[in-house]
Design a protein around this motif. Structure first.
Motif, mmCIF file in Angstrom:
data_model
loop_
_atom_site.group_PDB
_atom_site.id
_atom_site.type_symbol
_atom_site.label_atom_id
_atom_site.label_comp_id
_atom_site.label_asym_id
_atom_site.label_seq_id
_atom_site.Cartn_x
_atom_site.Cartn_y
_atom_site.Cartn_z
ATOM 1 N N MET A 21 0.823 -1.204 0.000
ATOM 2 C CA MET A 21 0.000 0.000 0.000
ATOM 3 C C MET A 21 0.860 1.258 0.000
ATOM 4 O O MET A 21 0.486 2.282 -0.587
ATOM 5 N N LYS A 22 2.029 1.190 0.639
ATOM 6 C CA LYS A 22 2.927 2.351 0.640
ATOM 7 C C LYS A 22 3.471 2.639 -0.756
ATOM 8 O O LYS A 22 3.820 3.770 -1.074
ATOM 9 N N SER A 23 3.557 1.591 -1.585
ATOM 10 C CA SER A 23 4.020 1.785 -2.961
ATOM 11 C C SER A 23 2.912 2.317 -3.855
ATOM 12 O O SER A 23 3.160 2.630 -5.024
ATOM 13 N N LEU A 24 1.698 2.385 -3.322
ATOM 14 C CA LEU A 24 0.538 2.802 -4.109
ATOM 15 C C LEU A 24 -0.060 4.051 -3.469
ATOM 16 O O LEU A 24 -0.899 3.971 -2.563
ATOM 17 N N PRO A 25 0.361 5.243 -3.892
ATOM 18 C CA PRO A 25 -0.113 6.481 -3.250
ATOM 19 C C PRO A 25 -1.596 6.745 -3.454
ATOM 20 O O PRO A 25 -2.171 7.575 -2.758
ATOM 21 N N ARG A 26 -2.217 6.031 -4.376
ATOM 22 C CA ARG A 26 -3.661 6.166 -4.593
ATOM 23 C C ARG A 26 -4.255 4.765 -4.524
ATOM 24 O O ARG A 26 -4.420 4.081 -5.527
ATOM 25 N N SER A 27 -4.571 4.325 -3.317
ATOM 26 C CA SER A 27 -5.025 2.935 -3.157
ATOM 27 C C SER A 27 -6.175 2.842 -2.177
ATOM 28 O O SER A 27 -6.293 3.630 -1.240
ATOM 29 N N ALA A 28 -7.005 1.852 -2.433
ATOM 30 C CA ALA A 28 -8.116 1.525 -1.533
ATOM 31 C C ALA A 28 -7.995 0.048 -1.162
ATOM 32 O O ALA A 28 -7.894 -0.805 -2.047
ATOM 33 N N TYR A 29 -7.992 -0.230 0.121
ATOM 34 C CA TYR A 29 -7.960 -1.611 0.618
ATOM 35 C C TYR A 29 -9.348 -1.948 1.143
ATOM 36 O O TYR A 29 -9.889 -1.241 1.999
ATOM 37 N N VAL A 30 -9.948 -3.020 0.627
ATOM 38 C CA VAL A 30 -11.274 -3.441 1.083
ATOM 39 C C VAL A 30 -11.206 -4.919 1.439
ATOM 40 O O VAL A 30 -10.950 -5.766 0.584
ATOM 41 N N GLY A 31 -11.423 -5.222 2.700
ATOM 42 C CA GLY A 31 -11.457 -6.606 3.151
ATOM 43 C C GLY A 31 -12.853 -7.181 3.024
ATOM 44 O O GLY A 31 -13.846 -6.492 3.296
ATOM 45 N N TYR A 32 -12.926 -8.431 2.605
ATOM 46 C CA TYR A 32 -14.192 -9.159 2.525
ATOM 47 C C TYR A 32 -14.101 -10.386 3.433
ATOM 48 O O TYR A 32 -13.123 -11.148 3.358
ATOM 49 N N THR A 33 -15.076 -10.589 4.272
ATOM 50 C CA THR A 33 -15.085 -11.775 5.123
ATOM 51 C C THR A 33 -16.469 -11.984 5.719
ATOM 52 O O THR A 33 -17.258 -11.048 5.845
ATOM 53 N N ALA A 34 -16.747 -13.233 6.081
ATOM 54 C CA ALA A 34 -17.976 -13.539 6.813
ATOM 55 C C ALA A 34 -17.708 -13.641 8.301
ATOM 56 O O ALA A 34 -18.637 -13.763 9.096
ATOM 57 N N SER A 35 -16.436 -13.623 8.686
ATOM 58 C CA SER A 35 -16.073 -13.716 10.108
ATOM 59 C C SER A 35 -15.107 -12.587 10.437
ATOM 60 O O SER A 35 -13.899 -12.801 10.534
ATOM 61 N N PRO A 36 -15.621 -11.365 10.605
ATOM 62 C CA PRO A 36 -14.773 -10.171 10.703
ATOM 63 C C PRO A 36 -14.246 -9.881 12.097
ATOM 64 O O PRO A 36 -13.770 -8.771 12.366
ATOM 65 N N PHE A 37 -14.329 -10.860 12.992
ATOM 66 C CA PHE A 37 -14.011 -10.597 14.397
ATOM 67 C C PHE A 37 -12.604 -10.025 14.567
ATOM 68 O O PHE A 37 -12.400 -9.045 15.283
ATOM 69 N N ALA B 145 -16.930 1.407 18.417
ATOM 70 C CA ALA B 145 -16.350 0.107 18.098
ATOM 71 C C ALA B 145 -17.415 -0.979 18.223
ATOM 72 O O ALA B 145 -18.125 -1.043 19.230
ATOM 73 N N VAL B 146 -17.520 -1.805 17.204
ATOM 74 C CA VAL B 146 -18.482 -2.915 17.227
ATOM 75 C C VAL B 146 -18.138 -3.845 18.382
ATOM 76 O O VAL B 146 -16.992 -4.247 18.567
ATOM 77 N N ARG B 147 -19.148 -4.202 19.148
ATOM 78 C CA ARG B 147 -18.946 -5.086 20.293
ATOM 79 C C ARG B 147 -19.212 -6.537 19.903
ATOM 80 O O ARG B 147 -20.121 -6.827 19.150
ATOM 81 N N ALA C 222 -24.674 -17.812 15.970
ATOM 82 C CA ALA C 222 -25.726 -17.145 15.198
ATOM 83 C C ALA C 222 -26.214 -15.906 15.934
ATOM 84 O O ALA C 222 -26.517 -14.873 15.322
ATOM 85 N N THR C 223 -26.287 -15.987 17.250
ATOM 86 C CA THR C 223 -26.683 -14.835 18.060
ATOM 87 C C THR C 223 -25.624 -13.745 17.989
ATOM 88 O O THR C 223 -25.941 -12.555 17.849
ATOM 89 N N VAL C 224 -24.352 -14.138 18.078
ATOM 90 C CA VAL C 224 -23.244 -13.180 17.990
ATOM 91 C C VAL C 224 -23.276 -12.454 16.644
ATOM 92 O O VAL C 224 -23.127 -11.230 16.587
ATOM 93 N N GLU C 225 -23.474 -13.213 15.563
ATOM 94 C CA GLU C 225 -23.515 -12.618 14.219
ATOM 95 C C GLU C 225 -24.619 -11.575 14.112
ATOM 96 O O GLU C 225 -24.411 -10.469 13.605
ATOM 97 N N THR C 226 -25.815 -11.936 14.562
ATOM 98 C CA THR C 226 -26.949 -11.025 14.456
ATOM 99 C C THR C 226 -26.697 -9.767 15.269
ATOM 100 O O THR C 226 -26.988 -8.648 14.824
ATOM 101 N N GLU C 227 -26.154 -9.937 16.470
ATOM 102 C CA GLU C 227 -25.889 -8.796 17.338
ATOM 103 C C GLU C 227 -24.794 -7.912 16.749
ATOM 104 O O GLU C 227 -24.872 -6.679 16.815
ATOM 105 N N MET C 228 -23.777 -8.530 16.160
ATOM 106 C CA MET C 228 -22.697 -7.776 15.528
ATOM 107 C C MET C 228 -23.235 -6.916 14.384
ATOM 108 O O MET C 228 -22.902 -5.735 14.263
ATOM 109 N N ARG C 229 -24.079 -7.501 13.545
ATOM 110 C CA ARG C 229 -24.633 -6.737 12.423
ATOM 111 C C ARG C 229 -25.548 -5.621 12.929
ATOM 112 O O ARG C 229 -25.632 -4.553 12.315
ATOM 113 N N ARG C 230 -26.212 -5.879 14.035
ATOM 114 C CA ARG C 230 -27.042 -4.823 14.623
ATOM 115 C C ARG C 230 -26.160 -3.662 15.085
ATOM 116 O O ARG C 230 -26.514 -2.490 14.916
#
Length: 849
Positions: free
Chosen positions: A266-282, A578-580, A554-562
């Motif tokens: 990213m330091k070599s790219l002065p115009r960059s966007a980093y986007v992470g994709y995940t189903a478990s973002p903990f 900060a997401v709890r 499943a409860t944690v996931e729903t609460e996180m998205r909330r």
């Protein structure tokens, strides 16, 4: 004229991203743009921006004006329309599925920086569901970014070759092949990144193509890429780059090699966007926001759950969150089959020393799972719909030697089954298995038709002939290859099958792998995804403990998205809120190294409802709780300001009971140790802090019974009918354990309120308590019949069958009126080191600095 207007419109959006609208207009006037053209640009921009902001899904976190420059595809676009057409050919509906994908990907692109900005370094996170189409979403994001001028696209595709190849193939099919003259590739199906001699050929002014690079998160590969990018620095100054990190919580966070290399790129790219994709973002949500790292400081996006997706909640159910009516929270489908604890040593070594020479035993549950898989495959051949592949997953250990040890016994089972297909006794057993399973999950519930066993059995010989036993791990040469025609395979594996990689046509899983963290557990759930044409047929064999963990998750996931939704509803950002993440007594949220910068997040009981749903079933434990409840009623009877005998309704209410009567009860009543939300010490500590602040000094204690049950006497003159609360059904119930899932109804939470409370919603109850009982807590006792047979037709329920009657407890806390006192149940990122700067626009108004 249209092209000229489009150019002006794009210029206006770029300026607006850096300045307030009034200043942007001034700058256009200075550039000589006519007033009527400016007005047209402003009108169109406002219409497009309103549409993006009002998208119901996905909810997003927005920092400043980051959502204003991109407002959707334009007629001149090439890459996104090509994806649209491919998806239409694959049967996607333009009106629903493609429209939803268009909206969600537009939302993500709108959060990126304009590619013409001189410099930017965006960090964002997109949260999806396991096997829910995240790859299609980020491919669409890449297409739209390419249509607007992003040039370099780096995709970090997991840590295994299988996922990298799968991702490369998908991107080539959907991005490169429809517009081959617009793309150059630094990688291909068989080759990860290898440095080229001349970066100018890719990034020089003469090359107008987009550059695609799909690499796995391997230190050697990333080091070569980082060095090459650094050497190409002169050519990258004007190169807007988008880095997509697939499975962004894996290897990216808190690693000594991969993480610094991503930052170096990213330091070599002065115009960059980093986007992470995940189903478990903990792990991603717990990065130190004040460090020069990959915390998603600019935005977090919740992708919508696609229609027809099988997720954690659909399969395992979940527990009610605050503000929800527990009766409206589903138990999940009856697709989970229990593997008894006694079977575990037969399919997984108990210690590392036992690995060498380990020989698995085909237990009754494993044999039943395999036979059911063959029946499902035959049934799908009869139906001739949906995915052409058929896969079963067996995952018992991470050890490759253990995987390989399954090959011979599974092959013997396959051969023996093929030889006995004409045996009447064997066929009778298969018929019983099919009848039992199709009765527990009716096909019509999913819009399907049950396949008669006689139709199915005709397909079995062909199924067995085509079935392969595949060991898919890092030491084996065999791999699940879906590219050369339909397959029928029983795959035994570990980490190579546990992330990102799609197991096509997966219908049966046998899973007893020991895990210790949320993200590991969730990513191993390859059974999540889409099951078009066979949604009634999937089954999962696992231990009851694992099933309970998934229900918690499943409860944690729903609460996180909330929590993520709070960013929209309360105008918060990832740097101010900060997401709890709710914790669990037996599971880590993520690896210890990934939590080192996390802090314990305070969570209040204020305005919440706590209830018991886990119980031991042995007489000693239950007897102690019955004694504690009777002592509480006796004390309440003696100390209450007023007693309401509503025995005609099977209810009693003791009003104005001193708080120490409640805390004494909590000291003697035992909550089940698997109930993280029911911690007597935390609850009592919270009560005492509220008392010190002038609240909760008085409580209402209620007893709620049922007219259908036998009388239960607490003290002479105070008795109600026992309640019926059946347990969640499992094939092999865990000894001395019951999960009733829901104890307290919405009506019960209003038992001490005056007036007509029948039609009150959850929020209405909270509001009414704020008016009527602003400083008074409620404790409700429930005597529960020890047998508690379930109602007819409730297939997911079984009799409670406790040794003695059970005492359930519900507590309702008023919202704080005099400041709040908190309890520690969650962890989150530590925002204490974040320093936010407030923009000063005084110079733009002509004032002196």
């Amino acid at each position: 004229m249209a092209d000229e207007f489009d150019d002006m419109y794009e210029t206006f959006k770029a300026i607006l991203d850096a300045f307030p609208p009034t200043e942007a207009v001034k700058r256009l006037e200075l550039m000589g743009v006519r007033e009527d053209v400016i007005q047209r640009i402003r009108d169109l921009h406002e219409q497009q921006t309103i549409r993006i902001k009002e998208l119901e899904e996905p909810h997003a976190v927005v920092l400043g004006n980051r959502d204003t420059w991109y407002t959707g595809p334009q007629p001149k676009d090439k890459c996104w329309p090509a994806i649209e057409e491919l998806l239409v050919k694959d049967g996607w509906s333009r009106e629903t599925a493609i429209r939803n994908l268009d909206d969600s990907s537009t939302r993500v692109v709108s959060l990126l920086n304009h590619p013409k900005e001189k410099s930017f370094s965006t960090r964002g996170l997109v949260v999806g569901y396991v096997q829910s189409g995240k790859t299609t979403n980020f491919t669409s994001v890449m297409a739209k970014a390419a249509d607007r001028g992003y040039k370099l696209f780096i995709v970090l595709a997991g840590i295994h070759n299988g996922l990298r190849r799968q991702t490369q193939a998908r991107l080539v099919q959907q991005l490169v092949e429809p517009n081959p003259s617009m793309w150059s590739q630094l990688t291909d199906l068989d080759k990860d990144f290898t440095p080229t001699a001349n970066p100018a050929s890719y990034f020089g002014n003469s090359n107008k193509t987009h550059v695609l690079c799909v690499v796995k998160k391997n230190a050697t590969v990333l080091r070569k890429l980082a060095v090459w990018l650094d050497q190409a620095a002169d050519y990258l100054k004007d190169c807007p780059a988008l880095i997509i990190d697939d499975e962004a919580d894996q290897a990216t966070v808190a690693t000594k090699s991969i993480n610094p290399l991503i930052l170096s790129m990213m330091k070599s790219l002065p115009r960059s966007a980093y986007v992470g994709y995940t189903a478990s973002p903990f792990a991603n949500l717990l990065i130190d926001p004040s460090a020069e790292d990959l915390y998603p400081r600019d935005f977090v996006v919740n992708l919508p759950k696609p229609e027809g997706h099988f997720g954690t909640e659909v399969l395992f159910g979940r527990y009610a969150l605050d503000g929800e009516d527990p009766d409206q929270v589903d138990d999940g489908h009856d697709m989970i089959r229990s593997v008894p604890d006694d079977d575990i040593p037969c399919v997984r070594p108990e210690t590392k020393e036992d690995v060498e020479g380990f020989e698995p035993v085909i237990t009754d549950t494993l044999r039943r799972a395999v036979e059911y898989f063959w029946l499902v495959t035959a049934a799908r051949r009869v139906r001739r719909t949906g995915n052409p592949h058929n896969t079963m997953l067996i995952h018992t250990s991470v050890n490759t030697a253990v995987h390989n040890s399954f090959e011979r016994p599974l092959q013997r089972l396959l051969n023996r089954t093929a030889e006995t297909l004409t045996d009447i006794t064997f066929l009778s057993r298969l018929r019983d298995l099919w009848s039992q399973e199709t009765a527990r999950v009716p096909a019509q519930d999913f819009g399907e038709t049950k396949v008669p066993f006689d139709d199915l059995v005709r397909e079995l010989p062909g199924v067995l002939r085509s079935c392969r036993i595949i060991m898919d791990n890092s030491s084996s040469e065999a791999r699940l290859d879906y590219e050369n025609g339909p397959i029928v395979a029983i795959a035994v594996g570990g980490n190579t099958l546990s992330r990102g990689l799609t197991l096509e046509g997966l219908s049966v899983s046998y899973f007893v792998r020991a895990v210790s963290a949320y993200d590991t557990l969730l990513q191993m759930g390859r059974w999540f995804g889409f099951r078009n044409g066979y949604a009634d047929l999937p089954r999962i064999w696992m231990t009851d403990e694992l099933a309970a963990w998934f229900r918690h998750l499943a409860t944690v996931e729903t609460e996180m998205r909330r929590d993520i939704d709070i960013y929209i509803t309360e105008s918060e950002t990832p740097l101010t809120f900060a997401v709890r993440l709710r914790t669990h007594p037996a599971l880590r949220v993520t690896a210890a190294a990934k939590m080192r910068d996390a802090v314990t997040a305070a969570s209040s009981y204020g305005g919440k409802r706590v209830q018991t749903h886990y119980f031991h079933t042995n007489a000693d434990w239950l007897s102690g709780n019955a004694t504690a409840a009777k002592d509480l009623v006796a004390a309440a009877l003696s100390n209450a300001v007023r007693v309401e005998d509503r025995s005609a309704e099977e209810r009693f209410v003791f009003r104005g009971v001193p708080y120490d009567v409640v805390t004494d009860f909590l000291a003697s009543y035992k909550f089940h140790e698997k109930s993280p939300e029911n911690d007597a010490d935390l609850i009592s500590g919270y009560i005492r802090k509220r008392v010190a602040a002038g609240s909760l000094r008085r409580w209402n204690v209620a007893i709620v019974g049922s007219s259908a049950g036998r009388p239960f006497e607490f003290v002479p003159g105070v008795s109600v009918g026992r309640n019926l609360r059946s347990r969640v059904a499992t094939t092999t119930p865990t000894p001395d354990f019951a999960d009733i899932k829901t104890l307290m109804s919405r009506r019960d939470a209003a038992v001490d309120l005056a007036g007509d409370t029948v039609k009150l919603t959850e929020k209405g109850i909270i509001d009414e308590r704020r008016v009527q009982l602003p400083d008074t807590g409620l404790l409700v006792l429930y005597p529960i019949d020890k047998t508690s047979e379930p109602d007819a037709g409730k297939k997911l329920r079984a009799p409670l069958n406790a040794e003695q009657d059970v005492i359930g407890v519900g507590l309702v806390f008023p919202e704080p009126q005099h400041g709040d006192s908190t309890v520690e149940k969650y962890i989150s990122a530590n925002l204490s080191g974040v320093r936010l700067e407030v923009e000063d626009f005084s110079l733009l108004e002509g004032e002196d600095a």
